[in-house]
Design an enzyme around this catalytic site. Structure first.
Site, PDB file in Angstrom:
ATOM      1  N   SER A 280      39.301  13.496  39.082  1.00 27.49           N
ATOM      2  CA  SER A 280      39.654  14.009  37.756  1.00 27.49           C
ATOM      3  C   SER A 280      38.386  14.146  36.902  1.00 27.49           C
ATOM      4  O   SER A 280      37.446  14.815  37.289  1.00 27.49           O
ATOM      5  CB  SER A 280      40.706  13.097  37.106  1.00 27.49           C
ATOM      6  OG  SER A 280      41.266  13.688  35.967  1.00 27.49           O
ATOM      7  N   ASP A 377      49.247  20.241  40.801  1.00 29.39           N
ATOM      8  CA  ASP A 377      48.556  19.447  39.784  1.00 29.39           C
ATOM      9  C   ASP A 377      48.707  20.125  38.425  1.00 29.39           C
ATOM     10  O   ASP A 377      48.219  21.234  38.221  1.00 29.39           O
ATOM     11  CB  ASP A 377      47.084  19.314  40.158  1.00 29.39           C
ATOM     12  CG  ASP A 377      46.321  18.359  39.269  1.00 29.39           C
ATOM     13  OD1 ASP A 377      46.844  17.990  38.193  1.00 29.39           O
ATOM     14  OD2 ASP A 377      45.200  17.974  39.634  1.00 29.39           O
ATOM     15  N   HIS A 413      48.370  15.439  40.962  1.00 34.47           N
ATOM     16  CA  HIS A 413      47.039  15.061  40.483  1.00 34.47           C
ATOM     17  C   HIS A 413      46.526  13.763  41.105  1.00 34.47           C
ATOM     18  O   HIS A 413      45.365  13.675  41.500  1.00 34.47           O
ATOM     19  CB  HIS A 413      47.064  14.927  38.952  1.00 34.47           C
ATOM     20  CG  HIS A 413      45.704  14.723  38.350  1.00 34.47           C
ATOM     21  ND1 HIS A 413      44.726  15.689  38.398  1.00 34.47           N
ATOM     22  CD2 HIS A 413      45.145  13.655  37.714  1.00 34.47           C
ATOM     23  CE1 HIS A 413      43.630  15.240  37.796  1.00 34.47           C
ATOM     24  NE2 HIS A 413      43.854  14.013  37.385  1.00 34.47           N
TER      25      HIS A 413
END
Length: 448
Positions: A280, A377, A413
Site C-alpha cells: 500500500s 482492490d 487490498h
C-alpha cells in the site's frame, strides 16, 4: 425473550453478511455509491470496509465454519421457533454460505495465474500442493502461523540521537522514538566465532495510508523467504503523518537503509544485496527510496552512505499518488501537510512519474520491480500496477526484466497479510522472483 433476541440477531447477522458479500464482488461500485469520488471524509470508512472484505475473501472456509456455528447457536437459543429465522436461513444465509464456498473455489481457480507467472520467472518451478500439504493444513487452521525456526530481534533503534530528538520535538511524545525502530527476522542466527555466508536481505515497509500501521506483522511471503530461502528480513517502522508530514517517511526509510548497510552483517545479512518491499503506502515509499537512491537531498547527514537497492517488491502499492483529484488532495493536505496543491511536488513524489522520467532520460539505472495488483482492490486500483508496467514496455528493450507484474483477479487490498491459498500461491511467485534476482546478482558478482 432470549429466543426472540436470537432470531433478530441472526437476521441482522445474515443481512450484514449479504452487504459484505456484495462489497466483496463489487467493491468499486460500492465505493462509488457510498463515497462519491473517494472523499476524504469517507476514506477511513472505505479503508475499514476494504480490510474487512479482504479478510472475507482470503478466509472463506473459516467464515463458513463461523456461520455454521452461528446457525447452531441460534438453534440452541430457540431462535428457530420463529418464522423470521427460517426465512433468514433460506433467503439470506444459505446464499451466504454458498458465497463462502465460491470464494474458496475462486482461489483454487486462480492457480493458473500463478503457474503462468512462475513459468515466466523459472520454468522449472511448479506449485505442488501435495508436497506442501503440511504448510497448507497449518495455514488453513492458523492464518497467522509462523514457522518455528524463525528468530526475531525486536525494537532495534536505527536512528541517531539527534534524529530521535527531532522525532520527539514536535509533540514531546517519547513514544515517537518507537517509530524509528526495526525488527530483524532470521533463521539460524550467527553465533560468536561462527563463519556464515552472508545472506540476502529483504527490508519491508508497512502500509497504512502514511498515517498508521505497524511493523509487527510478518507477512506470508516474508515467512516463506525466511524458512525456505534462508533470507534475512527487516521490518521497519517510520514516523507518520499528520504529526510528521511527508517526506519525513522517506527520510526514515533511508535511515533504516543506512542501518542495514552498516549493521546487518552482524545478523548474517549481506549489505550488498538488499531488496525493498512495501505494501500500500509502503509500496510508494519503497519505490521512492529506490528511485532516489543516493540523492543527498533525501539522506541529510549521511550523504556518503550507499542507499541503493537490488530490487523492489510492491504489494498493491500506491505507485501513483495523483490518479485523480481526490488522491492529489489527500496526499497534499493529509500526508504532506501542505496548504496548497503543488503539482511539481506531486510529480517529484509519485513513483510512476519518477520512473517514467528517469527511464526516458536514462538518468538512473533502476532496480528490477515486482508489482502485485489486485483486481478487486477498492483502495489502490489495479490499473496503477498495469500502468507502471506499461512504462517499462515503452522505455525498455526487455521490460520483463525491469518490471514483473502479477494481477490477481479475485483479490482485495490486503490479500497478502494473512495465510490463505491465495497468499500461499503468491508467496511462491515472489519467492521465485527473489530467487532469480539473487541468482542473477550472484552470477554477475562472480564474473566481475
Amino acid at each position: 425473550m432470549l429466543a426472540l433476541l436470537a432470531s433478530y440477531g441472526y437476521f441482522l447477522w445474515a443481512l450484514v453478511g449479504v452487504f459484505f458479500n456484495i462489497d466483496t464482488f463489487y467493491p468499486h461500485k460500492v465505493a462509488d455509491l457510498l463515497f462519491h469520488h473517494r472523499s476524504r471524509l469517507g476514506r477511513p470508512i472505505l479503508t475499514l470496509l476494504e480490510v474487512h472484505v479482504s479478510i472475507r475473501a482470503e478466509m472463506p472456509l473459516q467464515l463458513f465454519v463461523l456461520k455454521v456455528f452461528a446457525i447452531a447457536l441460534t438453534g440452541v437459543l430457540g431462535g428457530f421457533d420463529y418464522w423470521l429465522t427460517w426465512v433468514t436461513l433460506c433467503v439470506l444465509d444459505i446464499p451466504n454460505l454458498l458465497v463462502c464456498l465460491y470464494l474458496f473455489w475462486e482461489m483454487v481457480q486462480e492457480k493458473q495465474v500463478y503457474l503462468d507467472a512462475l513459468q515466466q520467472l523459472d520454468s522449472s518451478m511448479q506449485i505442488n500442493i501435495s508436497s506442501n500439504i503440511k504448510w497448507l493444513l497449518r495455514i488453513l487452521v492458523n492464518p497467522l502461523w509462523r514457522p518455528p525456526n524463525i528468530t526475531v530481534f525486536p525494537d532495534i533503534t536505527y536512528a541517531t540521537h539527534e534524529e530521535l530528538m527531532e522525532a520527539i520535538q514536535p509533540t514531546d511524545d517519547l513514544n515517537e522514538q518507537k517509530r524509528l525502530q526495526l525488527d530483524v527476522y532470521t533463521t539460524n542466527p550467527p553465533t560468536a566465532g561462527s563463519s556464515h555466508i552472508l545472506r540476502p536481505v529483504l527490508v519491508h515497509i508497512h502500509g497504512g495510508g502514511w498515517q498508521q500501521g505497524t511493523n509487527k506483522i510478518c507477512y506470508p511471503f516474508e515467512k516463506m523467504l525466511l524458512s525456505e530461502q534462508n533470507w534475512i528480513v527487516v521490518n521497519i517502522a517510520y514516523r507518520l503523518a499528520p504529526k510528521h508530514p511527508y517526506p519525513a517517511h522517506l527520510y526514515d526509510v533511508k535511515r533504516a537503509l543506512r542501518w542495514v548497510k552498516t549493521s546487518i552483517h552482524s545478523y548474517g545479512g549481506d549489505p550488498d544485496f538488499v531488496v525493498l518491499s512495501g505494501d500500500s503506502s509502503g509500496g510508494h515509499l519503497a519505490a521512492m527510496a529506490a528511485v532516489t537512491a543516493n540523492e543527498p537531498e533525501w539522506q541529510p547527514g549521511f550523504e556518503s552512505i550507499d542507499t541503493s537497492v537490488c530490487g523492489v517488491i510492491s504489494l498493491n502499492g500506491s505507485l501513483d499518488i495523483q490518479g485523480d483529484e481526490s488522491k492529489k488532495a489527500f496526499f497534499t493536505h493529509k500526508v504532506a501537510g501542505l496548504d496548497e496543491l503543488d503539482q511539481a511536488f506531486l510529480d517529484r513524489h509519485s513513483p510512476l512519474q519518477r520512473v517514467e522520467k528517469q527511464l526516458a532520460g536514462k538518468q538512473l539505472q533502476l532496480p528490477p520491480f515486482f508489482v502485485l495488483a489486485s483486481q478487486r482492490d477498492a483502495m489502490v486500483n489495479a490499473s496503477i500496477g498495469v500502468n507502471f508496467k506499461a512504462v517499462f514496455y515503452e522505455q525498455e528493450s526487455n521490460p520483463d526484466d525491469g518490471c514483473t507484474l502479477l494481477v490477481l483477479p479475485g483479490a482485495h487490498h490486503a490479500c497478502y497479510v494473512f495465510w490463505s491459498l491465495r497468499s500461499f500461491y503468491g508467496s511462491q511467485v515472489i519467492q521465485a522472483w527473489c530467487k532469480r534476482l539473487y541468482s542473477n546478482s550472484s552470477r554477475y558478482r562472480n564474473s566481475a
